[in-house]
Scaffold this active site. Structure first.
Site, short mmCIF file in Angstrom:
data_model
loop_
_atom_site.label_atom_id
_atom_site.label_comp_id
_atom_site.label_asym_id
_atom_site.label_seq_id
_atom_site.Cartn_x
_atom_site.Cartn_y
_atom_site.Cartn_z
N ARG A 108 1.03 -1.20 -0.02
CA ARG A 108 0.04 0.03 -0.06
C ARG A 108 0.85 1.18 0.09
O ARG A 108 1.66 1.39 0.61
CB ARG A 108 -0.98 0.20 1.20
CG ARG A 108 -1.65 1.40 1.49
CD ARG A 108 -2.60 1.39 2.54
NE ARG A 108 -3.81 0.89 2.19
CZ ARG A 108 -5.03 1.02 2.72
NH1 ARG A 108 -5.05 1.88 3.85
NH2 ARG A 108 -5.98 0.26 2.11
N HIS A 135 -7.89 0.84 -5.97
CA HIS A 135 -7.68 0.09 -4.82
C HIS A 135 -8.37 -1.29 -5.18
O HIS A 135 -9.71 -1.49 -4.91
CB HIS A 135 -8.54 0.86 -3.92
CG HIS A 135 -8.54 0.30 -2.33
ND1 HIS A 135 -7.84 -0.65 -1.87
CD2 HIS A 135 -9.01 0.85 -1.26
CE1 HIS A 135 -7.95 -0.86 -0.81
NE2 HIS A 135 -8.73 -0.10 -0.11
N GLN A 138 -10.48 -3.70 -2.79
CA GLN A 138 -11.70 -3.25 -2.41
C GLN A 138 -12.53 -3.74 -3.12
O GLN A 138 -13.79 -3.75 -2.59
CB GLN A 138 -11.54 -1.79 -2.08
CG GLN A 138 -12.81 -0.96 -1.57
CD GLN A 138 -13.08 -1.04 -0.21
OE1 GLN A 138 -12.31 -1.20 0.67
NE2 GLN A 138 -14.18 -1.53 0.20
N ASP A 231 -17.03 8.09 -0.57
CA ASP A 231 -15.65 7.79 -0.03
C ASP A 231 -15.46 9.12 0.52
O ASP A 231 -15.94 10.21 0.19
CB ASP A 231 -14.52 7.43 -1.10
CG ASP A 231 -13.46 6.98 -0.48
OD1 ASP A 231 -12.97 7.14 0.62
OD2 ASP A 231 -12.38 7.00 -1.35
N CYS A 272 -16.15 2.66 1.37
CA CYS A 272 -14.98 1.51 1.68
C CYS A 272 -14.43 1.58 3.13
O CYS A 272 -13.89 0.61 3.58
CB CYS A 272 -14.02 2.09 0.67
SG CYS A 272 -13.41 3.84 1.03
N ARG A 317 -13.97 -7.75 2.75
CA ARG A 317 -12.56 -7.62 2.57
C ARG A 317 -11.63 -8.90 2.76
O ARG A 317 -10.78 -9.06 2.08
CB ARG A 317 -11.70 -6.42 3.40
CG ARG A 317 -12.41 -4.87 3.06
CD ARG A 317 -12.29 -4.46 1.68
NE ARG A 317 -10.96 -4.51 1.16
CZ ARG A 317 -9.99 -3.71 1.39
NH1 ARG A 317 -10.31 -2.62 2.38
NH2 ARG A 317 -8.74 -3.86 1.18
N1 NVA Z 1 -9.86 7.20 -0.98
C1 NVA Z 1 -9.23 6.83 0.27
C2 NVA Z 1 -9.54 5.26 0.24
C3 NVA Z 1 -9.21 4.92 1.48
C4 NVA Z 1 -9.55 3.37 1.86
C5 NVA Z 1 -7.94 7.22 0.65
O1 NVA Z 1 -7.08 6.75 -0.60
O2 NVA Z 1 -7.37 7.41 1.51
N1 CP Z 2 -11.14 0.41 2.97
C1 CP Z 2 -9.91 0.53 3.41
O1 CP Z 2 -8.81 0.12 2.70
O2 CP Z 2 -9.66 0.61 4.77
P1 CP Z 2 -8.31 0.73 5.56
O3 CP Z 2 -7.58 2.02 4.98
O4 CP Z 2 -8.72 0.79 6.96
O5 CP Z 2 -7.46 -0.31 5.05
#
Ligand code: NVA
Ligand code: CP
Length: 330
Positions: A108, A135, A138, A231, A272, A317
């Site tokens: 990540r 992502h 997800q 989101d 998400c 997930r």
């Molecule tokens: N768009 C958000 C998704 C988190 C799971 C981010 O990148 O912070």
């Molecule tokens: N939805 C998601 O990716 O959550 P986290 O940021 O907690 O991993």
């Protein structure tokens, strides 16, 4: 088509055929049954995986860890504070070292290029746990949750509201085009998705009898929706100064009871997560003090309503990530 994903990386859904995505969802359903009936499934005993996180996480990290343990694997978690990654050693060198020790790697972080580079350099399957662009793990959880609620994916109308060019919105557009859902992105024109990606998704959608629509009109964008998805307004890695302009741009696209009432009667709400639906977070309180928003992308009322399936989605997930690791490592 016989599906074999053994040895493949999972970096973005654009790399996968609908049959391959279908296969991962079916494997996830089997794993969910095994988990819920307490049936052991240590099918990958003796293998080891490492999870690399340059951004924070609750769900993705825990889903990979629990899925890895359930499959009988050893799991190592690394972040920039507890490893050399990024500070003293390049990502490429880290990938080459870890590829000699581990059977698979999760990453990540920031640019999509980095996860592609880790996959190329490590020589083992690499799974994208979120980048600035996509992502994909997800999406499998989201598709599974939609299918559990409606018994199908094809022909479902999915509306994403808000920051429609972030990683989750981009991925939903791709996932919808591949799996036959009609995707509507509903947000301000300034935040519409990248035109090149929209064109690519429209071509894929045409092959799968579905549509991609972009609109800044909330009424039009949400009528006939089966799924309303949102989101957070500012994603990880974006500067704090952006909150002021984002709250102005995106507050008209908040998911509230009027939005849900405009959708189909049996519509569901997905997110998400994490979500700013109340003042019980430090960022939530800070934004309230500065800009006066008690709830942001979704109201607490909708988040806590029967239509909200966000915790089923979060659980999924784990089942879907387990399917990805199993299919690529077996
Ligand atoms: N768009 C958000 C998704 C988190 C799971 C981010 O990148 O912070
Ligand atoms: N939805 C998601 O990716 O959550 P986290 O940021 O907690 O991993």
């Amino acid at each position: 088509m016989a599906v074999n994903l053994s040895g493949r990386s999972f970096l973005k859904l654009l790399d996968f055929e609908p049959e391959e995505i279908r296969y991962l969802l079916d494997v996830a359903k089997e794993f969910k049954k095994l988990k819920l009936t307490n049936t052991p499934h240590k099918y990958l005993e003796g293998k080891n995986v490492a999870l690399l996180f340059e951004k924070t996480s609750t769900r993705t990290r825990c889903a990979f860890e629990v899925a890895g343990y359930d499959l009988g694997m050893g799991v190592t978690f690394l972040d920039p504070t507890s490893s050399q990654m990024g500070k003293k050693e390049s990502i490429a060198d880290t990938a080459r070292v870890l590829g000699r020790m581990y059977d698979g790697l999760e990453y990540r972080g920031f640019s999509q290029k980095i996860v592609e580079e880790i996959s190329e350099k490590s020589g083992v399957p690499v799974w994208n746990g979120l980048t600035d662009d996509f992502h994909p793990t997800q999406m499998l959880a989201d598709l599974l949750t939609i299918e559990e609620n409606f018994g199908r994916l094809k022909g479902i109308n999915l509306t994403f509201m808000g920051d429609a060019r972030n990683n989750v919105a981009n991925s939903l557009m791709v996932a919808s085009a591949k799996m036959g859902l009609n995707f509507t992105c509903c947000g301000p024109k300034e935040l519409f998705p990248n035109e090149k990606l929209v064109d690519e998704c429209r071509k894929i959608a045409a092959e799968n009898d579905c549509t991609i629509t972009l609109t800044d009109d909330v009424k039009k964008g949400t009528e006939n929706a089966d799924v309303i998805y949102t989101d957070i307004w500012v994603s990880m890695g974006e500067p704090d100064e952006i909150w002021e302009s984002r709250t102005k741009l995106l507050s008209p696209y908040q998911v509230n009871k009027e939005v849900m009432a405009n959708a189909h009667d049996d519509a569901i709400f997905l997110h998400c997560l994490p979500s700013f639906h109340n003042l019980e977070t430090t960022i939530g309180k800070d934004v309230y003090e500065k800009f006066g928003f008690k709830e942001m992308e979704v109201t607490d009322e909708v988040f806590e309503s029967k239509q909200s399936k966000v915790f089923d989605e979060a659980e999924n997930r784990m089942h879907t990530i387990k399917a990805v690791m199993y299919a690529t490592l077996k």
